[in-house]
Enzyme design. Sequence first.
Site, PDB file in Angstrom:
ATOM      1  N   TYR A  50       0.894  -1.309  -0.249  1.00 42.63           N
ATOM      2  CA  TYR A  50      -0.142   0.190   0.042  1.00 42.63           C
ATOM      3  C   TYR A  50       0.741   0.880  -0.549  1.00 42.63           C
ATOM      4  O   TYR A  50       0.345   1.807   0.275  1.00 42.63           O
ATOM      5  CB  TYR A  50      -1.273   0.229   1.058  1.00 42.63           C
ATOM      6  CG  TYR A  50      -2.288  -0.577   1.047  1.00 42.63           C
ATOM      7  CD1 TYR A  50      -3.374  -0.308   0.125  1.00 42.63           C
ATOM      8  CD2 TYR A  50      -2.329  -1.825   1.244  1.00 42.63           C
ATOM      9  CE1 TYR A  50      -4.825  -1.499  -0.229  1.00 42.63           C
ATOM     10  CE2 TYR A  50      -3.558  -2.671   1.266  1.00 42.63           C
ATOM     11  CZ  TYR A  50      -4.398  -2.692   0.297  1.00 42.63           C
ATOM     12  OH  TYR A  50      -5.861  -3.411   0.721  1.00 42.63           O
ATOM     13  N   PHE A  58      -5.214   7.441   7.009  1.00 39.57           N
ATOM     14  CA  PHE A  58      -5.004   6.299   7.301  1.00 39.57           C
ATOM     15  C   PHE A  58      -4.197   4.954   6.866  1.00 39.57           C
ATOM     16  O   PHE A  58      -4.488   3.777   7.366  1.00 39.57           O
ATOM     17  CB  PHE A  58      -6.454   5.779   6.420  1.00 39.57           C
ATOM     18  CG  PHE A  58      -6.079   5.921   4.877  1.00 39.57           C
ATOM     19  CD1 PHE A  58      -6.258   4.687   4.184  1.00 39.57           C
ATOM     20  CD2 PHE A  58      -7.357   7.114   4.034  1.00 39.57           C
ATOM     21  CE1 PHE A  58      -6.368   4.492   3.438  1.00 39.57           C
ATOM     22  CE2 PHE A  58      -6.655   6.912   2.963  1.00 39.57           C
ATOM     23  CZ  PHE A  58      -6.754   5.404   1.956  1.00 39.57           C
ATOM     24  N   ARG A  86     -13.814  -4.713 -10.152  1.00 39.54           N
ATOM     25  CA  ARG A  86     -13.964  -3.825  -9.596  1.00 39.54           C
ATOM     26  C   ARG A  86     -15.577  -3.569  -9.616  1.00 39.54           C
ATOM     27  O   ARG A  86     -16.211  -3.416  -8.643  1.00 39.54           O
ATOM     28  CB  ARG A  86     -13.393  -2.823 -10.544  1.00 39.54           C
ATOM     29  CG  ARG A  86     -11.828  -1.915 -10.576  1.00 39.54           C
ATOM     30  CD  ARG A  86     -11.389  -2.022  -9.181  1.00 39.54           C
ATOM     31  NE  ARG A  86     -11.890  -0.800  -7.684  1.00 39.54           N
ATOM     32  CZ  ARG A  86     -10.805  -0.082  -7.530  1.00 39.54           C
ATOM     33  NH1 ARG A  86     -10.024  -0.625  -6.921  1.00 39.54           N
ATOM     34  NH2 ARG A  86     -11.462   0.809  -6.553  1.00 39.54           N
ATOM     35  N   THR A  92     -15.468   1.615  -2.558  1.00 35.99           N
ATOM     36  CA  THR A  92     -14.713   1.821  -1.814  1.00 35.99           C
ATOM     37  C   THR A  92     -15.231   1.395  -0.603  1.00 35.99           C
ATOM     38  O   THR A  92     -15.398   0.692   0.769  1.00 35.99           O
ATOM     39  CB  THR A  92     -13.351   2.342  -1.791  1.00 35.99           C
ATOM     40  OG1 THR A  92     -13.016   2.569  -2.956  1.00 35.99           O
ATOM     41  CG2 THR A  92     -12.406   2.419   0.055  1.00 35.99           C
ATOM     42  N   ARG A 103     -18.725  -5.788  -1.512  1.00 34.96           N
ATOM     43  CA  ARG A 103     -18.807  -4.940  -0.568  1.00 34.96           C
ATOM     44  C   ARG A 103     -20.202  -4.279   0.104  1.00 34.96           C
ATOM     45  O   ARG A 103     -20.506  -4.104   0.850  1.00 34.96           O
ATOM     46  CB  ARG A 103     -17.646  -3.756  -1.034  1.00 34.96           C
ATOM     47  CG  ARG A 103     -16.186  -4.090  -1.194  1.00 34.96           C
ATOM     48  CD  ARG A 103     -15.547  -2.853  -1.713  1.00 34.96           C
ATOM     49  NE  ARG A 103     -14.314  -3.028  -1.588  1.00 34.96           N
ATOM     50  CZ  ARG A 103     -13.230  -2.205  -2.224  1.00 34.96           C
ATOM     51  NH1 ARG A 103     -13.500  -0.889  -2.856  1.00 34.96           N
ATOM     52  NH2 ARG A 103     -12.431  -2.390  -2.031  1.00 34.96           N
ATOM     53  N   HIS A 116      -9.880  -6.019  -1.670  1.00 33.91           N
ATOM     54  CA  HIS A 116      -9.396  -5.270  -2.856  1.00 33.91           C
ATOM     55  C   HIS A 116      -9.024  -5.273  -4.237  1.00 33.91           C
ATOM     56  O   HIS A 116      -9.323  -7.490  -4.273  1.00 33.91           O
ATOM     57  CB  HIS A 116      -7.106  -5.423  -1.784  1.00 33.91           C
ATOM     58  CG  HIS A 116      -7.048  -4.843  -3.059  1.00 33.91           C
ATOM     59  ND1 HIS A 116      -6.256  -4.130  -3.448  1.00 33.91           N
ATOM     60  CD2 HIS A 116      -5.916  -5.524  -4.320  1.00 33.91           C
ATOM     61  CE1 HIS A 116      -5.663  -3.206  -4.047  1.00 33.91           C
ATOM     62  NE2 HIS A 116      -5.163  -4.155  -5.139  1.00 33.91           N
ATOM     63  N   GLU A 127       0.929  -6.132  -9.249  1.00 38.00           N
ATOM     64  CA  GLU A 127       0.787  -6.590  -7.857  1.00 38.00           C
ATOM     65  C   GLU A 127       0.624  -8.114  -7.817  1.00 38.00           C
ATOM     66  O   GLU A 127       0.547  -8.204  -7.093  1.00 38.00           O
ATOM     67  CB  GLU A 127      -1.576  -5.994  -7.362  1.00 38.00           C
ATOM     68  CG  GLU A 127      -0.752  -4.871  -7.308  1.00 38.00           C
ATOM     69  CD  GLU A 127      -2.487  -4.070  -6.851  1.00 38.00           C
ATOM     70  OE1 GLU A 127      -2.203  -2.680  -6.422  1.00 38.00           O
ATOM     71  OE2 GLU A 127      -3.212  -4.908  -7.402  1.00 38.00           O
TER      72      GLU A 127
END
Length: 139
Positions: A50, A58, A86, A92, A103, A116, A127
């Site tokens: 990250y 955060f 996505r 998010t 989510r 994620h 990634e």
Amino acid sequence: MTERTLSIIKPDATRRNLTGRINAMLEEAGLRIVAQKRTRLTVDEARAFYAVHRERPFFDSLVTFMTSGPVVVQVLEGRDAVARNRDIMGATNPEQAADGTIRKVFAESLEANSVHGSDSPDNAAIEIAFFFSARDITG
Ligand code: GDP
């Protein structure tokens, strides 16, 4: 175009034993799980993964959360896999996520939001390489 993307089932979801239900939603959305492993991130790994967020307020909380329990890291393959993942993940912030998204259905909070997913094909390649070698992925 057939693409690959990186997905992580986050600690809030593994804690609630949701791996199978999330995988079913990914598969029903047309994505194929072509590599998968359960692991626990070290603090250094979470900070590196990250790093783009290291100046955000955060960041430390996110690293603490991501190292608070096991994660399941996976490579998803399919047509437009980055955008498709996505879409099925949802926004998010789960309060803004569309009905039926992972989510919306499962996230506990803005931070503990269950999954994620890479946000671009370029980041997906970076990634995926963070967690997997080519030998680990069987399409
Ligand atoms: P994503 O691509 O949808 O995961 O969202 P981002 O890249 O913007 O953020 C990465 C992750 O950081 C999110 O999935 C959340 O777990 C967490 N996060 C994002 N925004 C916030 C925030 O404002 N507060 C906290 N505590 N966590 C956040």
